[in-house]
Design an enzyme around this catalytic site. Structure first.
Site, mmCIF file in Angstrom:
data_model
loop_
_atom_site.group_PDB
_atom_site.id
_atom_site.type_symbol
_atom_site.label_atom_id
_atom_site.label_comp_id
_atom_site.label_asym_id
_atom_site.label_seq_id
_atom_site.Cartn_x
_atom_site.Cartn_y
_atom_site.Cartn_z
ATOM 1 N N GLY A 217 0.824 -1.201 0.000
ATOM 2 C CA GLY A 217 0.000 0.000 0.000
ATOM 3 C C GLY A 217 0.859 1.251 0.000
ATOM 4 N N SER A 218 0.383 2.277 0.671
ATOM 5 C CA SER A 218 1.058 3.578 0.625
ATOM 6 C C SER A 218 2.433 3.593 1.282
ATOM 7 C CB SER A 218 0.169 4.644 1.278
ATOM 8 O OG SER A 218 -0.977 4.881 0.485
ATOM 9 N N ALA A 219 2.779 2.555 2.043
ATOM 10 C CA ALA A 219 4.131 2.491 2.613
ATOM 11 C C ALA A 219 5.177 2.441 1.504
ATOM 12 C CB ALA A 219 4.263 1.270 3.529
ATOM 13 N N LYS A 221 5.262 4.247 -1.022
ATOM 14 C CA LYS A 221 5.554 5.600 -1.497
ATOM 15 C C LYS A 221 6.913 6.094 -1.010
ATOM 16 C CE LYS A 221 0.626 6.683 -1.830
ATOM 17 N NZ LYS A 221 -0.545 7.317 -1.186
#
Length: 481
Positions: A217-219, A221
């Site tokens: 997920g956004s980790a 990024k």
């Protein structure tokens, strides 16, 4: 010599050659195969009848051998069992061994080449042979904090020393009691084995380093932001687009700006700085950023963090991946930690540790030292660099942006008063009609104490609510002992 006597000697000679050949075959050529045969009870009793060295954490033996008083000689016991089971594994007379018990079997049993002179000394002195002691890098306080915080959940937590790569915590939940598999009661062991393998929660799987890997997920990024800085085209203050929605290239699919489905833009005029985009976890910003950077730049940076590496810590770690031959739509979703991006919690802890170590990724290691029973040291941890995906200057920019996430973004639940804490939350979609996985990836430091951590909670929902508080507990255990 008459003919009958010659015939007798010929027969004796042939029998002698056959005897010599068969003895040589069974004792030399077929020795390994016969020793490994499952029905060879002699080998089994020889293996389990030796004193096995302990596995130690902070001076406490979490796995040790006790005299059993039965035909096997020794019984392997674990204390506390389940909390360390994904690391120690089990040592079973019925089902063999896993974990450290397997990967360092020669060391624990005393058969390793490095222990040759020690074995000779035992033989000459008449002492009973003993296996070596394996001291792990784990911090008992960090391990316990992660274990308690994950109680009743499915997931994993990994903590590292960013400067040495030492694994400070490795918890996988749910776990299992290795004592039940180490028992010499065959029927009871078989019953426990069946129950564990039939359990849909897969307690025998070490989720921290293997099994079915997770979308980050956004980790993820954090990796994309690092690639942007390393490209030389961006800084933390660079303005990037962040509309509320964005139609994926050559696709009818539309990406919303936030995991909740929100369509608010990331800033005025649908733009924000890279730092603000990370702080707010803007999907459209990082999707477009990933497409702009291209697959080659993104892959090169990811590999610098260890993606694709087959690590032995000494437990075998499943390599993390970002997919292959991505078109722009796939690259966009990859850049927000979806599509075919799959990671282990250990890999994401390595990502966080790199920022806290001036851009250098250290090779994770679980073994602090190997010592004989007279306390002489056979081996000690030697820190090893795995790669440098970004410069020290860019690592400093990443820390600054990650601190912003914790101070005034999605990661406030991980904040620790008086300490520098930086991180990134993640809410990873993974199945239709299933709650998303909850992530937190970050670091903490206070004075000379540092820790990098990654936490995933399966179907835990928002990382800001579920994973971040767990990470805080683990970090506090190390930087505030």
């Amino acid at each position: 010599m008459n003919r009958p006597l010659r015939h007798v000697w010929l027969v004796i000679g042939v029998l002698f050659v056959l005897l010599f050949t068969s003895t040589t075959y069974f004792q030399v050529v077929a020795q390994g195969r016969l020793n490994a045969h499952g029905q060879n009870d002699r080998t089994l009793y020889n293996e389990y009848g030796r004193h096995r060295g302990p596995i130690v954490v902070d001076g406490h033996a979490i796995a040790s051998s006790q005299e059993s008083g039965d035909t096997y000689g020794y019984l392997r016991t674990y204390d506390p069992g389940a909390m360390y089971a994904p690391v120690t594994g089990y040592y079973s007379v019925v089902y063999g061994f896993t974990g450290i018990e397997r990967t360092l079997n020669d060391t624990l049993s005393g058969e390793a080449d490095a222990l040759f002179y020690h074995r000779i000394s035992d033989i000459l002195s008449g002492r009973q042979g003993r296996g070596a002691t394996v001291e792990l890098t784990l911090d008992s306080a960090a391990q316990e904090a992660a274990w308690k915080a994950l109680e009743g959940r499915r997931g994993a937590a990994v903590a590292l020393d960013p400067e040495t790569g030492a694994v400070l915590a490795m918890v996988s939940a749910p776990s299992f009691d290795p004592n039940r598999l180490a028992s010499h009661d065959g029927p009871a062991v078989a019953e426990s084995w069946t129950a564990l393998n039939d359990d849909p929660d897969r307690p025998l799987t070490n989720r921290a380093i293997g099994g079915d890997l997770y979308p980050p997920g956004s980790a993820f990024k954090l990796v994309v932001a690092s690639a942007a800085l390393e490209s030389g085209q961006y800084t933390a203050d660079s303005e990037i687009p962040g509309p509320g929605t964005w139609q994926l290239p050559n696709s009818s699919a539309v990406m919303n700006n936030h995991a909740s489905g929100g369509t608010e833009p990331c800033g005025p005029d649908d733009t924000s700085t890279l730092a603000d985009a990370l702080r707010q976890s803007c999907n459209t910003s990082f999707a477009q950023l990933g497409v702009d950077l291209g697959e080659e730049q993104l892959r090169e940076t990811a590999e610098g963090f260890g993606f694709g590496e087959r690590l032995e810590v000494p437990l075998s770690v499943t390599p993390s991946t970002i997919g292959e031959d991505l078109d722009d739509a796939q690259l966009a979703t990859t850049s927000i930690g979806q599509y075919e991006t799959r990671v282990t919690p250990l890999q994401m802890a390595m990502v966080a540790g790199t920022f806290a170590n001036d851009g250098v990724t250290m090779e994770p290691q679980l073994v602090q030292a190997v010592r004989t029973n007279d306390l002489s040291t056979v081996a000690e941890l030697t820190p090893k660099e795995l790669g440098q995906p970004l410069s020290a200057a860019n690592a400093a920019q990443m820390r600054q942006m990650m601190v912003g996430v914790v101070e005034d973004g999605t990661g406030t639940a991980a904040a620790i008063d008086g300490a520098e804490v930086g991180g990134k939350t993640g809410t990873a979609q993974w199945g239709e009609d299933r709650a998303p996985h909850s992530w937190y990836v970050g670091y903490g430091q206070q004075e000379d104490r540092k820790i990098a951590v990654a936490v995933v909670v399966e179907e835990g929902g928002y990382g800001s609510r579920t994973a971040a508080p767990i990470a805080k507990d683990v970090m506090e255990a190390v930087i505030r002992p």
